[in-house]
Design a protein around this motif. Structure first.
Motif, PDB file in Angstrom:
ATOM      1  N   TYR A   5     -23.111 -29.154  -8.850  1.00  0.00           N
ATOM      2  CA  TYR A   5     -22.289 -28.829  -7.098  1.00  0.00           C
ATOM      3  C   TYR A   5     -22.832 -28.912  -6.222  1.00  0.00           C
ATOM      4  CZ  TYR A   5     -19.008 -26.327 -10.088  1.00  0.00           C
ATOM      5  OH  TYR A   5     -17.619 -25.656 -10.959  1.00  0.00           O
ATOM      6  N   THR A   6     -23.743 -28.993  -6.195  1.00  0.00           N
ATOM      7  CA  THR A   6     -24.906 -29.002  -5.181  1.00  0.00           C
ATOM      8  C   THR A   6     -25.127 -30.184  -4.473  1.00  0.00           C
ATOM      9  OG1 THR A   6     -26.666 -29.310  -6.048  1.00  0.00           O
ATOM     10  CG2 THR A   6     -26.106 -26.761  -5.858  1.00  0.00           C
ATOM     11  N   ARG A   7     -25.382 -31.143  -5.652  1.00  0.00           N
ATOM     12  CA  ARG A   7     -25.277 -32.281  -4.908  1.00  0.00           C
ATOM     13  C   ARG A   7     -23.943 -32.627  -4.522  1.00  0.00           C
ATOM     14  NH1 ARG A   7     -26.514 -34.755  -9.353  1.00  0.00           N
ATOM     15  NH2 ARG A   7     -24.122 -35.402 -10.210  1.00  0.00           N
ATOM     16  N   GLU A   8     -22.694 -32.794  -4.886  1.00  0.00           N
ATOM     17  CA  GLU A   8     -20.998 -33.467  -4.364  1.00  0.00           C
ATOM     18  C   GLU A   8     -20.821 -32.398  -3.120  1.00  0.00           C
ATOM     19  OE1 GLU A   8     -18.287 -33.472  -7.255  1.00  0.00           O
ATOM     20  OE2 GLU A   8     -19.402 -34.783  -8.517  1.00  0.00           O
ATOM     21  N   PHE A   9     -21.246 -30.865  -2.996  1.00  0.00           N
ATOM     22  CA  PHE A   9     -20.283 -30.291  -1.799  1.00  0.00           C
ATOM     23  C   PHE A   9     -21.896 -29.872  -0.475  1.00  0.00           C
ATOM     24  CE2 PHE A   9     -18.091 -29.625  -5.498  1.00  0.00           C
ATOM     25  CZ  PHE A   9     -17.073 -29.680  -5.246  1.00  0.00           C
ATOM     26  N   ASN A  10     -21.909 -30.103   0.109  1.00  0.00           N
ATOM     27  CA  ASN A  10     -22.799 -30.027   1.691  1.00  0.00           C
ATOM     28  C   ASN A  10     -22.901 -27.837   1.703  1.00  0.00           C
ATOM     29  OD1 ASN A  10     -24.008 -32.166   0.951  1.00  0.00           O
ATOM     30  ND2 ASN A  10     -22.629 -32.646   3.002  1.00  0.00           N
ATOM     31  N   ASP A  11     -21.919 -27.561   1.523  1.00  0.00           N
ATOM     32  CA  ASP A  11     -21.454 -26.475   2.007  1.00  0.00           C
ATOM     33  C   ASP A  11     -21.497 -25.234   0.494  1.00  0.00           C
ATOM     34  OD1 ASP A  11     -18.536 -27.211   0.314  1.00  0.00           O
ATOM     35  OD2 ASP A  11     -17.721 -26.094   1.943  1.00  0.00           O
ATOM     36  N   TYR A  12     -21.719 -25.932  -0.706  1.00  0.00           N
ATOM     37  CA  TYR A  12     -22.396 -24.944  -1.222  1.00  0.00           C
ATOM     38  C   TYR A  12     -22.870 -23.645  -0.882  1.00  0.00           C
ATOM     39  CZ  TYR A  12     -22.049 -23.603  -6.172  1.00  0.00           C
ATOM     40  OH  TYR A  12     -22.073 -23.096  -7.621  1.00  0.00           O
ATOM     41  N   PRO A  13     -22.399 -22.506  -1.864  1.00  0.00           N
ATOM     42  CA  PRO A  13     -23.657 -20.972  -1.337  1.00  0.00           C
ATOM     43  C   PRO A  13     -25.112 -21.424  -2.272  1.00  0.00           C
ATOM     44  CG  PRO A  13     -21.278 -20.609  -2.331  1.00  0.00           C
ATOM     45  CD  PRO A  13     -21.282 -22.257  -2.435  1.00  0.00           C
ATOM     46  N   ASN A  14     -25.705 -21.011  -0.632  1.00  0.00           N
ATOM     47  CA  ASN A  14     -27.475 -20.804  -1.378  1.00  0.00           C
ATOM     48  C   ASN A  14     -27.979 -19.594  -2.747  1.00  0.00           C
ATOM     49  OD1 ASN A  14     -27.845 -23.332   0.438  1.00  0.00           O
ATOM     50  ND2 ASN A  14     -28.302 -22.107   1.942  1.00  0.00           N
ATOM     51  N   LEU A  15     -27.007 -18.484  -2.417  1.00  0.00           N
ATOM     52  CA  LEU A  15     -26.976 -17.761  -3.225  1.00  0.00           C
ATOM     53  C   LEU A  15     -26.985 -17.880  -4.568  1.00  0.00           C
ATOM     54  CD1 LEU A  15     -27.919 -14.823  -2.993  1.00  0.00           C
ATOM     55  CD2 LEU A  15     -25.268 -14.028  -2.457  1.00  0.00           C
ATOM     56  N   ARG A  16     -26.034 -18.343  -5.134  1.00  0.00           N
ATOM     57  CA  ARG A  16     -25.641 -19.228  -6.417  1.00  0.00           C
ATOM     58  C   ARG A  16     -26.827 -19.363  -7.215  1.00  0.00           C
ATOM     59  NH1 ARG A  16     -19.344 -21.425  -7.071  1.00  0.00           N
ATOM     60  NH2 ARG A  16     -18.519 -19.574  -5.850  1.00  0.00           N
ATOM     61  N   MET A  17     -27.041 -18.698  -8.179  1.00  0.00           N
ATOM     62  CA  MET A  17     -28.048 -19.558  -9.110  1.00  0.00           C
ATOM     63  C   MET A  17     -27.856 -19.894 -10.120  1.00  0.00           C
ATOM     64  SD  MET A  17     -30.842 -19.019  -7.403  1.00  0.00           S
ATOM     65  CE  MET A  17     -32.329 -19.004  -8.821  1.00  0.00           C
ATOM     66  N   PRO A  18     -27.917 -20.567 -11.350  1.00  0.00           N
ATOM     67  CA  PRO A  18     -26.873 -20.912 -12.176  1.00  0.00           C
ATOM     68  C   PRO A  18     -26.038 -20.436 -13.687  1.00  0.00           C
ATOM     69  CG  PRO A  18     -28.798 -22.339 -11.886  1.00  0.00           C
ATOM     70  CD  PRO A  18     -28.997 -21.575 -11.245  1.00  0.00           C
ATOM     71  N   ILE A  19     -27.026 -19.307 -13.995  1.00  0.00           N
ATOM     72  CA  ILE A  19     -26.540 -18.417 -14.603  1.00  0.00           C
ATOM     73  C   ILE A  19     -26.494 -17.081 -14.195  1.00  0.00           C
ATOM     74  CG2 ILE A  19     -28.683 -18.811 -16.257  1.00  0.00           C
ATOM     75  CD1 ILE A  19     -26.427 -18.694 -18.415  1.00  0.00           C
ATOM     76  N   LEU A  20     -28.338 -16.905 -14.134  1.00  0.00           N
ATOM     77  CA  LEU A  20     -28.598 -15.164 -13.212  1.00  0.00           C
ATOM     78  C   LEU A  20     -28.973 -15.006 -12.417  1.00  0.00           C
ATOM     79  CD1 LEU A  20     -31.441 -14.523 -16.484  1.00  0.00           C
ATOM     80  CD2 LEU A  20     -29.073 -14.216 -16.646  1.00  0.00           C
ATOM     81  N   PRO A  21     -27.957 -14.139 -11.813  1.00  0.00           N
ATOM     82  CA  PRO A  21     -28.008 -13.979 -10.447  1.00  0.00           C
ATOM     83  C   PRO A  21     -29.473 -13.053 -10.191  1.00  0.00           C
ATOM     84  CG  PRO A  21     -26.229 -12.720 -10.950  1.00  0.00           C
ATOM     85  CD  PRO A  21     -27.484 -12.773 -12.863  1.00  0.00           C
ATOM     86  N   LEU A  22     -29.768 -13.845  -8.859  1.00  0.00           N
ATOM     87  CA  LEU A  22     -31.637 -13.872  -8.036  1.00  0.00           C
ATOM     88  C   LEU A  22     -31.907 -14.604  -9.143  1.00  0.00           C
ATOM     89  CD1 LEU A  22     -30.284 -10.864  -6.199  1.00  0.00           C
ATOM     90  CD2 LEU A  22     -29.841 -12.895  -5.308  1.00  0.00           C
ATOM     91  N   ILE A  23     -32.345 -14.799 -10.594  1.00  0.00           N
ATOM     92  CA  ILE A  23     -33.190 -14.676 -10.955  1.00  0.00           C
ATOM     93  C   ILE A  23     -33.141 -16.753 -11.247  1.00  0.00           C
ATOM     94  CG2 ILE A  23     -34.306 -14.526 -13.586  1.00  0.00           C
ATOM     95  CD1 ILE A  23     -33.110 -11.974 -12.789  1.00  0.00           C
ATOM     96  N   LEU A  24     -32.405 -16.960 -12.581  1.00  0.00           N
ATOM     97  CA  LEU A  24     -32.404 -18.621 -12.361  1.00  0.00           C
ATOM     98  C   LEU A  24     -31.671 -18.911 -12.631  1.00  0.00           C
ATOM     99  CD1 LEU A  24     -33.804 -20.133 -14.953  1.00  0.00           C
ATOM    100  CD2 LEU A  24     -33.121 -18.896 -16.926  1.00  0.00           C
TER     101      LEU A  24
END
Length: 311
Positions: free
Chosen positions: A292-311
């Motif tokens: 997602y981060t590679r394909e979309f320049n506007d991908y939300p920075n707040l998002r983490m892979p699986i655990l909010p704000l942690i991992l």
């Protein structure tokens, strides 16, 4: 008027370098998938899903949607073939993985002959949590089977038969292990009794509902062509609001459901299955997040892979 330039494709065995097939007059806009179909006509036993075609014998397999004219081969292409072995479609893969745990667990729950000591054959546990755990475990896999048949949208991808055997051994083996202890005549109920079971059940039900909501949302997520032109976002369904914080909330909810079952049963094999599953789902989530981060320049920075704000 321009004249169409046709390609010649030579397919060699990746191990012996022996020529297997020579195809001439191939149109430049033909895809690797088209070439696999042409190769299949010469070798019916090697259907397209069994084929891996490479530019180099030890290189990366080409994608089915790669176009011949875009490959660095000129008008005379040499491709190397590798047999991937027997394959099964994703629907059959998931059905095989999920039916096993559902049935295996029930064998222990009903204490069929030869599972425990003969004096316990076809008896039932006096602990209500054992019945509840069986209902939750059965519900989980029935939900998975329902989603496999009616919710999930699968590509034309397949999985090698040998990998399916490995996956089934994992799911079926863990199901037997945890079912043996939860349904054992000497099983000890949770330390904090009904209070612990009640809160664990709330966690389980909440996460199962969340997991289903995410799968339903992804099913409704439309893509154009072979790639999605946008990434998943929250909808009006509150369960999908986890998309604000993680890229793969379906994995987050999945882990949460098993955490709930681990607390409910207070059983080490369940906790271990949850931990191993968390590790594997974290790997998948990180891969998806990276895409997602590679394909979309506007991908939300707040998002983490699986655990909010942690991992």
């Amino acid at each position: 008027m321009s004249r169409t330039i046709f390609f010649e494709v030579e397919i060699l065995d990746s191990k012996t370098k022996e020529q297997l097939c020579f195809i001439d007059k191939v149109e430049p806009h033909s895809s690797v998938g088209d070439i696999k179909s042409l190769f299949h006509k010469s070798y019916p036993k090697w259907y397209p899903a069994r084929q891996a075609l490479r530019l180099d014998p030890k290189g990366k397999a080409l994608r089915n949607d790669d176009l011949l004219q875009n490959l660095p081969v000129g008008t005379s292409a040499i491709l190397y073939f590798r047999d991937l072995g027997p394959q099964l479609g994703w629907t059959m893969v998931f059905l095989a993985e999920y039916i096993g745990p559902l049935l295996i667990y029930l064998l222990f729950y009903f204490r069929v002959p030869y599972v425990y000591n003969h004096k316990y054959t076809l008896t039932s546990s006096s602990h209500q949590v054992v019945n509840l755990a069986s209902a939750c475990h059965s519900f989980h896999y029935i939900k998975r089977l329902f989603e496999t048949i009616f919710v999930h949208r699968f590509s034309n991808g397949t999985m090698p038969l040998r990998a399916i055997v490995r996956n089934c051994a994992y799911y079926w083996g863990f199901a037997a292990w945890l079912a043996y202890y939860i349904n054992h005549p000497l099983y000890t109920p949770p330390s904090y009794g009904k209070t612990q079971v009640k809160y664990a059940l709330i966690i389980f039900v909440f996460c199962e509902a969340g997991n289903f909501s995410i799968h339903w949302s992804l099913n409704s997520f439309k893509c154009e062509g072979t790639k999605c032109r946008r990434y998943p976002n929250p909808s009006k369904n509150p369960f999908t609001w986890l998309f604000f914080f993680v890229s793969c909330p379906n994995y987050t909810y999945e882990v949460g459901a098993w955490v709930g079952l681990s607390i409910m049963t207070q059983c080490v094999p369940v906790a271990l299955f949850t931990f191993v599953g968390f590790i594997q789902m974290t790997i998948w989530a990180k891969g998806k997040h990276k895409t997602y981060t590679r394909e979309f320049n506007d991908y939300p920075n707040l998002r983490m892979p699986i655990l909010p704000l942690i991992l």
